[in-house]
Design an enzyme around this catalytic site. Structure first.
Site, PDB file in Angstrom:
ATOM      1  N   ASN A 284       0.886  -1.345   0.028  1.00 56.80           N
ATOM      2  CA  ASN A 284       0.115   0.212  -0.028  1.00 56.80           C
ATOM      3  C   ASN A 284       0.642   1.168   0.142  1.00 56.80           C
ATOM      4  O   ASN A 284       0.439   2.360  -0.383  1.00 56.80           O
ATOM      5  CB  ASN A 284      -0.938   0.032   1.166  1.00 56.80           C
ATOM      6  CG  ASN A 284      -0.319   0.146   2.621  1.00 56.80           C
ATOM      7  OD1 ASN A 284       0.516  -0.902   2.833  1.00 56.80           O
ATOM      8  ND2 ASN A 284      -0.663   0.556   3.472  1.00 56.80           N
TER       9      ASN A 284
ATOM     10  N   GLU B 193       3.909  -5.074  12.080  1.00 58.61           N
ATOM     11  CA  GLU B 193       2.947  -3.775  12.064  1.00 58.61           C
ATOM     12  C   GLU B 193       1.803  -4.265  11.426  1.00 58.61           C
ATOM     13  O   GLU B 193       2.144  -4.381   9.927  1.00 58.61           O
ATOM     14  CB  GLU B 193       3.924  -2.696  11.430  1.00 58.61           C
ATOM     15  CG  GLU B 193       4.862  -2.040  12.252  1.00 58.61           C
ATOM     16  CD  GLU B 193       4.485  -1.297  13.423  1.00 58.61           C
ATOM     17  OE1 GLU B 193       3.198  -1.198  13.636  1.00 58.61           O
ATOM     18  OE2 GLU B 193       5.182  -0.896  14.337  1.00 58.61           O
TER      19      GLU B 193
ATOM     20  N   CYS C  41      -2.830   1.397   6.653  1.00 56.85           N
ATOM     21  CA  CYS C  41      -3.285   0.756   7.734  1.00 56.85           C
ATOM     22  C   CYS C  41      -4.224   1.955   8.809  1.00 56.85           C
ATOM     23  O   CYS C  41      -4.710   1.489   9.600  1.00 56.85           O
ATOM     24  CB  CYS C  41      -1.962   0.168   8.330  1.00 56.85           C
ATOM     25  SG  CYS C  41      -0.667   1.538   8.495  1.00 56.85           S
TER      26      CYS C  41
HETATM   27  P1  NAP Z   1      -0.048  -9.062   3.022  1.00 57.99           P
HETATM   28  O1  NAP Z   1      -0.940  -9.915   2.366  1.00 57.99           O
HETATM   29  O2  NAP Z   1       0.049  -9.824   4.589  1.00 57.99           O
HETATM   30  O3  NAP Z   1       1.277  -9.020   2.476  1.00 57.99           O
HETATM   31  C1  NAP Z   1       2.471  -8.389   3.226  1.00 57.99           C
HETATM   32  C2  NAP Z   1       3.862  -8.962   2.742  1.00 57.99           C
HETATM   33  O4  NAP Z   1       3.882 -10.327   3.275  1.00 57.99           O
HETATM   34  C3  NAP Z   1       3.922  -9.294   1.244  1.00 57.99           C
HETATM   35  O5  NAP Z   1       5.252  -9.000   0.973  1.00 57.99           O
HETATM   36  C4  NAP Z   1       3.913 -10.744   1.094  1.00 57.99           C
HETATM   37  O6  NAP Z   1       4.356 -11.241   0.109  1.00 57.99           O
HETATM   38  C5  NAP Z   1       4.363 -11.236   2.187  1.00 57.99           C
HETATM   39  N1  NAP Z   1       3.875 -12.563   2.632  1.00 57.99           N
HETATM   40  C6  NAP Z   1       2.789 -13.098   2.227  1.00 57.99           C
HETATM   41  N2  NAP Z   1       2.501 -14.774   2.844  1.00 57.99           N
HETATM   42  C7  NAP Z   1       3.657 -14.438   3.539  1.00 57.99           C
HETATM   43  C8  NAP Z   1       4.304 -15.709   4.596  1.00 57.99           C
HETATM   44  N3  NAP Z   1       3.451 -16.878   4.713  1.00 57.99           N
HETATM   45  N4  NAP Z   1       5.361 -15.450   5.382  1.00 57.99           N
HETATM   46  C9  NAP Z   1       6.209 -14.383   5.150  1.00 57.99           C
HETATM   47  N5  NAP Z   1       5.681 -13.431   4.310  1.00 57.99           N
HETATM   48  C10 NAP Z   1       4.431 -13.470   3.484  1.00 57.99           C
HETATM   49  O7  NAP Z   1      -0.175  -7.818   3.357  1.00 57.99           O
HETATM   50  P2  NAP Z   1      -0.801  -6.759   2.071  1.00 57.99           P
HETATM   51  O8  NAP Z   1      -2.117  -7.139   1.542  1.00 57.99           O
HETATM   52  O9  NAP Z   1       0.279  -6.529   1.213  1.00 57.99           O
HETATM   53  O10 NAP Z   1      -0.897  -5.127   2.992  1.00 57.99           O
HETATM   54  C11 NAP Z   1      -2.107  -4.818   3.321  1.00 57.99           C
HETATM   55  C12 NAP Z   1      -2.059  -5.011   4.791  1.00 57.99           C
HETATM   56  O11 NAP Z   1      -0.916  -4.361   5.267  1.00 57.99           O
HETATM   57  C13 NAP Z   1      -3.336  -4.635   5.576  1.00 57.99           C
HETATM   58  O12 NAP Z   1      -3.802  -5.169   6.428  1.00 57.99           O
HETATM   59  C14 NAP Z   1      -2.714  -3.254   6.045  1.00 57.99           C
HETATM   60  O13 NAP Z   1      -3.426  -2.653   7.340  1.00 57.99           O
HETATM   61  C15 NAP Z   1      -1.274  -3.642   6.466  1.00 57.99           C
HETATM   62  N6  NAP Z   1      -0.431  -2.583   6.918  1.00 57.99           N
HETATM   63  C16 NAP Z   1      -0.081  -2.406   8.054  1.00 57.99           C
HETATM   64  C17 NAP Z   1       0.807  -1.288   8.337  1.00 57.99           C
HETATM   65  C18 NAP Z   1       1.297  -0.830   9.873  1.00 57.99           C
HETATM   66  O14 NAP Z   1       2.267  -0.200   9.951  1.00 57.99           O
HETATM   67  N7  NAP Z   1       0.586  -1.529  10.969  1.00 57.99           N
HETATM   68  C19 NAP Z   1       1.194  -0.556   7.377  1.00 57.99           C
HETATM   69  C20 NAP Z   1       1.033  -0.568   6.034  1.00 57.99           C
HETATM   70  C21 NAP Z   1      -0.074  -1.793   6.015  1.00 57.99           C
HETATM   71  P3  NAP Z   1       3.421 -11.624  -1.177  1.00 57.99           P
HETATM   72  O15 NAP Z   1       3.198 -10.102  -2.088  1.00 57.99           O
HETATM   73  O16 NAP Z   1       4.658 -12.121  -2.228  1.00 57.99           O
HETATM   74  O17 NAP Z   1       2.240 -12.275  -1.077  1.00 57.99           O
END
Ligand code: NAP
Length: 473
Positions: free
Chosen positions: A151, A247, A281
């Protein structure tokens, strides 16, 4: 002209690897780039080279690398803004802002690199004491793994790598496969700025070959993850004996009390709900409004929301681009339909075209709708009425998340009551939940994180260890 990039192992582009990853614009479907992905052997090489690297740059050199990178990024801000817009669908207004934030991260991390936070304790402070002194110093980790979401394709990456560089810690980045072009372009820029190759690898590839082995690797000292709750919890359960920073998602409320400046409240509600296509987020995901001002507030919000023109991310007039892909937009459409079936009313927007979801204002949203109980990652602004501050706090605290919150009030006592009563990592009075600067402590509790903060200063602590030593003088 589509970009062709390769994963980096120890600062060098790989020449052969796994399958090629095609990156398409969520807006047009056109191919915007292609990435040569890595495999398990290259993930291993990245760890070996990181752990073997002992020539940690001096504080001055780390400062210089970060400052040079900031200058390079500033000089290429239009390139990066257009690249993020092309691969993530975020509009230029947002991506230009994001590049500016990443420049701030580099600048602040560069300044921190110069600062020694060592402490000194006198040993003769008690009857049991001795005339000695105890000192602390920070040492880099052998190897850290950073995993980032889609994001904020640049700023999330900067918030991991820049503090690691400031701490002198080699890092292996696994960026989102949805936005790899920005991450790889930024990594090349850091190498160009003088970062020693073994201090940075960037790997993409199947989860079972790259992300999971890295998370579980005992040679890795730290996994710093930003992303969804589901993946974060999986990492927590599989990482083993190592430091883990999580996070995770958010479901942040904006609470509007009956003494609020309603124009300010409507402005904050629109900005917090629609900026970055609602994909932050800390985006506002629930607007909890005192019943006595709900109609007046909602009318103002609808007027404000009309200014958020949705469309082509590369059109400078666009204020809301797409969400990350069509599947994400369909999910938003689905939770919206569920809310309407449960009695909510769409006052503005509500339509979807491909990956584009219109900025949408929804009133009379029942408290148990999926749209507001879970995190809905898109430009939806659901308004829910509350009876008083106590009711607002109870509702705000009722979900699994605890990232941040905003409260709009002119009353200091209520503001303090809200700060104390909200179960979240952050609270902003008369601002959006997402308000921060790049070096202030940032992060959530409950399902939003383990309470370990990021932000440049705190992240440098995560990417280093404190050594305590004492001397007899
Ligand atoms: P995501 O699906 O959890 O993916 C995040 C990262 O994790 C990607 O690089 C993904 O790789 C990787 N990943 C997937 N499966 C994994 C596994 N089994 N082991 C290790 N890594 C793995 O999240 P997203 O959809 O990209 O992002 C949106 C989410 O992020 C929302 O929930 C948002 O609230 C949260 N977010 C939180 C913050 C904060 O600071 N609290 C900031 C920004 C976003 P692939 O792309 O290869 O699947």
């Amino acid at each position: 002209m589509p970009l062709t990039l390769s994963c980096l192992v120890a600062g060098r582009p790989i020449e052969s690897g796994g399958a090629s990853l095609l990156v398409r614009s969520p807006w047009s479907g056109e191919v915007v780039g292609e990435v040569l992905q890595a495999g398990r052997a290259q993930a291993n090489t990245a760890v070996v080279e990181a752990c073997a690297f002992k020539a940690t740059p001096t504080r001055f050199e780390r400062h210089h690398i970060l400052d040079r990178a900031r200058q390079l990024l500033d000089g290429r801000k239009e390139f990066f803004a257009r690249l993020i817009a092309s691969e993530a669908g975020l509009c230029l207004r947002e991506t230009q802002y994001e590049v500016g934030r990443a420049c701030d991260v580099l600048r602040l991390a560069g300044l921190e690199a110069l600062r020694d936070d060592g402490q000194i304790f006198s040993g003769d402070i008690s009857q049991q004491g001795k005339s000695r002194k105890i000192f602390t110093l920070r040492e880099p980790l052998s190897c850290a793994v950073a995993i980032t979401p889609f994001n904020h394709p640049l700023n999330q990456v900067a918030h991991k790598i820049a503090p690691a560089i400031a701490a002198g810690t080699p890092v292996i980045l696994k960026p989102s496969e949805k936005t790899p072009l920005t991450a790889l372009s930024f990594a090349s820029l850091l190498v160009e700025a003088g970062l020693p190759g073994p201090m940075l690898s960037v790997l993409l590839g199947p989860t079972s070959e790259i992300a999971e082995p890295l998370v579980q690797d005992p040679r890795v000292d730290l996994v710093s993850f930003t992303g969804s709750v589901a993946v974060g919890k999986r990492i927590a359960s599989t990482a083993g004996y190592k430091r883990v920073v999580l996070e995770l998602g958010g479901n942040d409320p904006l609470i509007v009390l009956d003494d609020a400046d309603l124009d300010l409240a409507a402005h904050l509600a629109a900005e917090g709900s629609f900026r970055n296509s609602g994909q932050r987020c800390t985006a506002i995901k629930r607007i909890l409004v005192h019943a006595s001002v709900a109609d007046s507030f909602t009318a103002r919000l609808v007027e404000k929301a009309k200014a958020y023109r949705a469309g082509d991310p590369l059109d400078p007039e666009t204020r809301v681009g797409t969400v990350i892909d069509e599947a994400a937009a369909i999910h938003l459409e689905t939770v919206l339909k569920e809310a309407v079936a449960a009695g909510a009313r769409v006052l503005l927007g509500g339509q979807r075209r491909g990956a584009l979801m219109e900025p949408t204002v929804i009133a009379q949203v029942p408290r148990d709708c999926r749209m507001v109980v879970q995190e809905s990652f898109g430009p939806l602004a659901p308004v829910i009425t509350v009876q008083d501050l106590a009711d607002a706090l109870a509702l705000a605290n009722s979900t699994a998340y605890g990232l941040s919150a905003g409260v709009v009030t002119e009353h200091l006592g209520r503001a303090i009551e809200a700060v104390k009563g909200l179960r979240s990592g952050m609270v902003n009075i008369n601002d959006v939940p997402g308000y921060r600067v790049e070096n202030s402590p940032f992060g959530g509790i409950k399902d939003s994180g383990l309470g370990i903060k990021e932000g440049v200063i705190e992240a440098i602590k995560c990417f280093s260890t404190v050594k305590t030593f004492s001397l007899p003088w």
